[in-house]
Scaffold this motif. Structure first.
Motif, short mmCIF file in Angstrom:
data_model
loop_
_atom_site.label_atom_id
_atom_site.label_comp_id
_atom_site.label_asym_id
_atom_site.label_seq_id
_atom_site.Cartn_x
_atom_site.Cartn_y
_atom_site.Cartn_z
N PRO A 176 0.82 -1.23 0.00
CA PRO A 176 0.00 0.00 0.00
C PRO A 176 0.85 1.27 0.00
O PRO A 176 0.48 2.27 -0.63
N LEU A 177 1.99 1.24 0.69
CA LEU A 177 2.84 2.42 0.77
C LEU A 177 3.63 2.63 -0.52
O LEU A 177 3.84 3.77 -0.94
N LEU A 178 4.07 1.53 -1.15
CA LEU A 178 4.75 1.66 -2.44
C LEU A 178 3.82 2.26 -3.48
O LEU A 178 4.22 3.08 -4.31
N LEU A 179 2.55 1.82 -3.46
CA LEU A 179 1.57 2.32 -4.43
C LEU A 179 1.24 3.79 -4.20
O LEU A 179 0.67 4.45 -5.07
N LYS A 180 1.58 4.31 -3.01
CA LYS A 180 1.41 5.74 -2.72
C LYS A 180 2.61 6.56 -3.19
O LYS A 180 2.63 7.78 -3.03
N GLY A 181 3.62 5.86 -3.72
CA GLY A 181 4.80 6.57 -4.21
C GLY A 181 5.94 6.64 -3.23
O GLY A 181 6.95 7.30 -3.48
N GLN A 182 5.82 5.95 -2.08
CA GLN A 182 6.89 5.98 -1.09
C GLN A 182 8.01 5.03 -1.52
O GLN A 182 7.79 4.04 -2.20
N SER A 183 9.23 5.33 -1.07
CA SER A 183 10.38 4.50 -1.40
C SER A 183 10.55 3.40 -0.36
O SER A 183 10.02 3.48 0.75
N ILE A 184 11.31 2.37 -0.73
CA ILE A 184 11.61 1.29 0.21
C ILE A 184 12.33 1.83 1.45
O ILE A 184 12.04 1.42 2.57
N ARG A 185 13.28 2.74 1.23
CA ARG A 185 14.02 3.32 2.35
C ARG A 185 13.09 4.02 3.33
O ARG A 185 13.20 3.85 4.54
N HIS A 186 12.15 4.80 2.81
CA HIS A 186 11.21 5.52 3.67
C HIS A 186 10.33 4.54 4.44
O HIS A 186 10.10 4.70 5.65
N ILE A 187 9.83 3.53 3.75
CA ILE A 187 8.97 2.52 4.40
C ILE A 187 9.75 1.78 5.47
O ILE A 187 9.26 1.57 6.59
N PHE A 188 10.97 1.41 5.16
CA PHE A 188 11.80 0.66 6.11
C PHE A 188 12.08 1.49 7.36
O PHE A 188 12.01 0.98 8.49
#
Length: 433
Positions: free
Chosen positions: A166-178
């Protein structure tokens, strides 16, 4: 000697010998040119547990037996003498409601094993050992398995997918999510990148902001398996046993057909008894695309019809087929088919499927990009192939045999139509635009 080389069997044998001599981890590490934490991890990771007693004394690790406070008799009912105290034999352990496990306090601190203990031949408690050969075998097996699959379960993948996609589909990066969900993710960001790149999640690498702007790597990493233990209970030997016990089972063989490397791929499903083959176009050669096709068929055909034609599925060992539970069970956990795997490098075990691929290659030669075709084109190709008569069926076609057994309505739902004999074309001209 380099500190960064893996331990060899010789080094592990040296560790076993030095443990028997009661040397400390630091002494062993210095002798092998390794760090003491490496030695500690090696020993603790490869502990072998043995439940056996000492000379003339049976195994019994109950705390009451050790303290000689047990007064129970004839608990297991196997002793010939009803007056014999239970703590003298230890066979009562699984049945005794007062059993409390006792662990030797020496095993709770280095060296964590009994290799150098002088009292181990008299001890009745559970023993722990470090064996060089067994440790090396475990290492070899782990090394092999680590190169073939993902070191997490299907449930863990679903958990991560619910957080990351869901967060990737919002345009967030892996680094930010992690950075914001590290406590929930519990794996490194590098591993997370690997899982996304191997299409284990709903979101794909194309959904990562920078991926769109980056050129593809020359050396693409090997596709990972979803479930490394997918073959457990699903080997070809298990398949033969199941078919012998259920001889009326409908067998379907599944495989993948590649066009241009890195391009679209076909999933082929071959019904052995009828020689009918279906083909479905996929954008990626991964497990998720295979699961998606079966979910779509399950919904479009309805569960009762799906269960009639898809009963046993025999697959090869490709990573795209490494999530058998997603194929075997629907979203509610109801079983819809059974999955088995051929032996490695044994395509002859699903020879019907492989032979039928030759007819596909007549129309779409090897190396041709499947991206040039639509699913309607693929359905047309399979309609011509399935309308081609076979001598084994008395010159009737697979379409005729399947339609006789299950009806033309199912074939229409699957996108297969009858082609008149004189109109059948098995050359590239069929799909030429």
């Amino acid at each position: 000697m380099s500190k960064y080389l893996h331990l060899s069997l010789g080094m592990r044998s040296d560790i076993e010998v030095m443990l028997a001599k009661k040397l400390s981890f630091n002494s062993i590490a210095q002798a092998l040119g390794k760090d003491s934490t490496t030695i500690s991890k090696e020993i603790r990771k490869n502990i072998i547990i043995e439940q056996k007693g000492g000379y003339g004394r049976s195994f019994n690790d109950c705390i009451k037996a050790a303290e000689k406070t047990c007064t129970k008799k004839h608990t297991c009912g196997r002793c010939l003498s009803k007056s014999r105290n239970c703590m003298s034999c230890g066979k009562c352990i699984p049945l005794c409601d007062e059993y409390v496990k006792r662990i030797c306090p020496l095993l709770l601190k280095p060296p964590y094993v009994c290799n150098g203990c002088q009292d181990r031949n008299k001890c009745r408690l559970e023993k722990r050992f470090y064996r060089a050969k067994e440790a090396d075998n475990r290492y070899r097996k782990t090394l092999s398995v680590s190169r073939t699959g993902v070191n997490i379960t299907v449930e863990e993948i679903k958990h991560l997918d619910g957080i990351v996609s869901p967060l990737l589909l919002k345009g967030q990066s892996i680094r930010h999510i992690f950075n914001n969900h590290s406590d929930e993710i519990m794996i490194s960001d590098k591993t997370l990148y690997s899982y996304v790149n191997n299409s284990l999640f709903t979101a794909r690498n194309i959904d990562m902001p920078r991926t769109v702007r980056m050129s593809p790597r020359k050396n693409k990493s090997k596709t990972l398996k979803v479930d490394k233990g997918c073959r457990n209970g699903r080997t070809y030997k298990d398949f033969v046993k199941y078919i012998n016990e259920h001889p009326d089972s409908i067998i379907c063989e599944g495989d993948s057909v590649e066009g241009k490397k890195g391009g679209k791929v076909l999933l082929t499903l071959f019904f052995v008894q009828q020689n009918l083959q279906l083909a479905f176009l996929r954008d990626y050669n991964d497990a998720r695309s295979v699961t998606h096709i079966f979910e779509k068929l399950y919904i479009e055909l309805r569960s009762d019809i799906f269960g009639k034609i898809f009963y046993v599925l025999l697959l090869d060992n490709g990573s795209e087929f490494s999530n058998p539970e997603a194929l075997e069970y629907d979203m509610q956990g109801n079983r819809r088919l059974r999955v088995f795997y051929c032996n490695p490098a044994s395509p002859y075990q699903k020879g019907g499927c492989e032979n039928n691929h030759e007819m596909i290659r007549r129309i779409i030669p090897k190396g041709v990009d499947f991206s040039n075709y639509t699913q309607e084109d693929i359905n047309l190709m399979m309609s011509h192939i399935n309308s081609y008569s076979r001598a084994k069926f008395g010159n009737r076609s697979p379409y005729d045999v399947f339609a006789f057994q299950y009806g033309k309505k199912i074939l229409k739902s699957l996108g297969i139509q009858k082609i008149s004999p004189d109109e059948i074309t098995l050359t590239p001209k069929l799909l030429k635009r």
